[in-house]
Write a protein that holds these residues in place. Structure first.
Motif, PDB file in Angstrom:
ATOM      1  N   UNK A  95       0.832  -1.216   0.000  1.00 36.98           N
ATOM      2  CA  UNK A  95       0.000   0.000   0.000  1.00 36.98           C
ATOM      3  C   UNK A  95       0.866   1.265   0.000  1.00 36.98           C
ATOM      4  N   UNK A  96       1.988   1.223   0.689  1.00 36.87           N
ATOM      5  CA  UNK A  96       2.905   2.366   0.702  1.00 36.87           C
ATOM      6  C   UNK A  96       3.529   2.529  -0.690  1.00 36.87           C
ATOM      7  N   UNK A  97       3.858   1.422  -1.329  1.00 37.88           N
ATOM      8  CA  UNK A  97       4.401   1.486  -2.684  1.00 37.88           C
ATOM      9  C   UNK A  97       3.407   2.150  -3.633  1.00 37.88           C
ATOM     10  N   UNK A  98       2.141   1.748  -3.545  1.00 39.69           N
ATOM     11  CA  UNK A  98       1.118   2.370  -4.391  1.00 39.69           C
ATOM     12  C   UNK A  98       0.947   3.851  -4.063  1.00 39.69           C
ATOM     13  N   UNK A  99       0.982   4.184  -2.784  1.00 44.14           N
ATOM     14  CA  UNK A  99       0.855   5.589  -2.378  1.00 44.14           C
ATOM     15  C   UNK A  99       2.025   6.411  -2.918  1.00 44.14           C
ATOM     16  N   UNK A 100       3.230   5.852  -2.872  1.00 44.20           N
ATOM     17  CA  UNK A 100       4.397   6.542  -3.414  1.00 44.20           C
ATOM     18  C   UNK A 100       4.257   6.735  -4.930  1.00 44.20           C
ATOM     19  N   UNK A 173      -6.563   0.031  -3.672  1.00 49.30           N
ATOM     20  CA  UNK A 173      -7.848  -0.509  -3.217  1.00 49.30           C
ATOM     21  C   UNK A 173      -7.889  -2.034  -3.250  1.00 49.30           C
ATOM     22  N   UNK A 174      -6.802  -2.651  -3.735  1.00 47.69           N
ATOM     23  CA  UNK A 174      -6.738  -4.105  -3.805  1.00 47.69           C
ATOM     24  C   UNK A 174      -7.486  -4.700  -4.993  1.00 47.69           C
ATOM     25  N   UNK A 175      -7.715  -3.910  -6.015  1.00 44.04           N
ATOM     26  CA  UNK A 175      -8.485  -4.361  -7.178  1.00 44.04           C
ATOM     27  C   UNK A 175      -7.649  -4.584  -8.432  1.00 44.04           C
ATOM     28  N   UNK A 177      -5.057  -6.520 -11.019  1.00 43.86           N
ATOM     29  CA  UNK A 177      -4.598  -7.858 -11.379  1.00 43.86           C
ATOM     30  C   UNK A 177      -3.081  -7.955 -11.183  1.00 43.86           C
ATOM     31  N   UNK A 178      -2.596  -9.171 -11.093  1.00 48.40           N
ATOM     32  CA  UNK A 178      -1.155  -9.396 -10.904  1.00 48.40           C
ATOM     33  C   UNK A 178      -0.359  -8.833 -12.076  1.00 48.40           C
ATOM     34  N   UNK A 179      -0.877  -9.026 -13.288  1.00 46.48           N
ATOM     35  CA  UNK A 179      -0.191  -8.515 -14.490  1.00 46.48           C
ATOM     36  C   UNK A 179      -0.061  -6.993 -14.432  1.00 46.48           C
ATOM     37  N   UNK A 180      -1.155  -6.314 -14.113  1.00 47.49           N
ATOM     38  CA  UNK A 180      -1.105  -4.857 -14.043  1.00 47.49           C
ATOM     39  C   UNK A 180      -0.304  -4.354 -12.837  1.00 47.49           C
ATOM     40  N   UNK A 181      -0.254  -5.136 -11.771  1.00 47.09           N
ATOM     41  CA  UNK A 181       0.536  -4.749 -10.612  1.00 47.09           C
ATOM     42  C   UNK A 181       2.016  -4.638 -11.005  1.00 47.09           C
ATOM     43  N   UNK A 182       2.485  -5.579 -11.789  1.00 49.25           N
ATOM     44  CA  UNK A 182       3.879  -5.520 -12.247  1.00 49.25           C
ATOM     45  C   UNK A 182       4.104  -4.323 -13.174  1.00 49.25           C
ATOM     46  N   UNK A 183       3.057  -3.932 -13.913  1.00 54.16           N
ATOM     47  CA  UNK A 183       3.190  -2.782 -14.812  1.00 54.16           C
ATOM     48  C   UNK A 183       3.100  -1.450 -14.077  1.00 54.16           C
ATOM     49  N   UNK A 184       2.672  -1.469 -12.829  1.00 50.29           N
ATOM     50  CA  UNK A 184       2.607  -0.226 -12.058  1.00 50.29           C
ATOM     51  C   UNK A 184       3.828  -0.096 -11.153  1.00 50.29           C
ATOM     52  N   UNK A 185       4.155  -1.162 -10.460  1.00 45.21           N
ATOM     53  CA  UNK A 185       5.232  -1.083  -9.468  1.00 45.21           C
ATOM     54  C   UNK A 185       6.575  -1.548  -9.994  1.00 45.21           C
ATOM     55  N   UNK A 186       6.586  -2.209 -11.136  1.00 42.61           N
ATOM     56  CA  UNK A 186       7.845  -2.703 -11.661  1.00 42.61           C
ATOM     57  C   UNK A 186       8.417  -3.787 -10.780  1.00 42.61           C
ATOM     58  N   UNK A 187       9.720  -3.822 -10.691  1.00 43.96           N
ATOM     59  CA  UNK A 187      10.372  -4.831  -9.866  1.00 43.96           C
ATOM     60  C   UNK A 187      10.475  -6.154 -10.575  1.00 43.96           C
ATOM     61  N   UNK A 188      11.012  -7.131  -9.896  1.00 49.40           N
ATOM     62  CA  UNK A 188      11.152  -8.456 -10.459  1.00 49.40           C
ATOM     63  C   UNK A 188      12.155  -8.542 -11.582  1.00 49.40           C
ATOM     64  N   UNK A 189      13.128  -7.620 -11.604  1.00 46.49           N
ATOM     65  CA  UNK A 189      14.121  -7.612 -12.685  1.00 46.49           C
ATOM     66  C   UNK A 189      15.147  -8.691 -12.439  1.00 46.49           C
TER      67      UNK A 189
END
Length: 189
Positions: A95-100, A173-175, A177-189
């Motif tokens: 949630x902090x990552x999304x807020x940032x 808000x927890x809504x 998808x996993x695919x879009x989560x990676x496209x917002x927060x990045x990571x997993x490189x």
């Protein structure tokens, strides 16, 4: 994939950005062809056709560069190809990552892209009204076309920022998808 009220908006924006990037890929092919033509005509004494000269060909190269970057930059943002410094952010709760992410988009990217769009629009219109041509007497004309790509670049970057913002809201808000989560927060490189 979770369907939310926001997902049709960001999916549509992402679709527009993907199509712009496909057109940008054509500019990349054009850039390769123009560069090969420039090298062949310059170093192997092959005559230029259709009244072209070396200056026109070289200016066409940077036009193709400009068009390429203008059309793919927004798409690149949605695919997380930009530089991130994730060292501290990655240890934070989701949630902090999304807020940032929301903070960065609202305070930095979206206003920057909006201001860039407005300023570049007036820049391109002035170029059109003035009938601006290349500073070289044998260069290309209609420089306003090239300057208009700056408007497209910032406009598409604004679309990408809004898309990422809406995805981050869904993520908060927890809504998301996993695919879009990676496209917002990045990571997993």
């Amino acid at each position: 994939m979770n369907k939310t009220a926001l997902s049709p908006i960001y999916n549509t924006l992402d679709w527009v950005l993907a199509w712009a990037a496909r057109i940008g890929a054509v500019a990349m092919v054009a850039l390769i062809a123009i560069t090969m033509y420039d090298v062949l005509t310059r170093y192997f004494s092959i005559p230029k056709f259709a009244g072209l000269n070396s200056t026109m060909v070289q200016e066409s190269e940077y036009w193709a560069h400009g068009i390429l970057f203008a059309l793919v930059m927004g798409y690149g943002l949605t695919k997380q190809v930009h530089v991130r410094i994730d060292l501290l952010r990655d240890i934070m709760p989701r949630k902090v990552q999304y807020a940032m992410e929301i903070f960065g988009l609202l305070i930095f990217l979206i206003p920057f892209a909006y201001i860039g769009t407005i300023y570049c629009y007036t820049y391109a219109v002035k170029s059109f009204v003035d009938g601006e041509v290349s500073p070289s007497t044998v260069g290309l004309t209609n420089i306003w076309l090239l300057k208009s790509t700056l408007v497209m670049m910032f406009g598409l970057l604004l679309f990408a920022g809004v898309s990422q913002f809406l995805k981050a809201i869904d993520g908060l808000l927890g809504n998301l998808s996993t695919e879009n989560e990676a496209r917002v927060l990045g990571g997993g490189h």
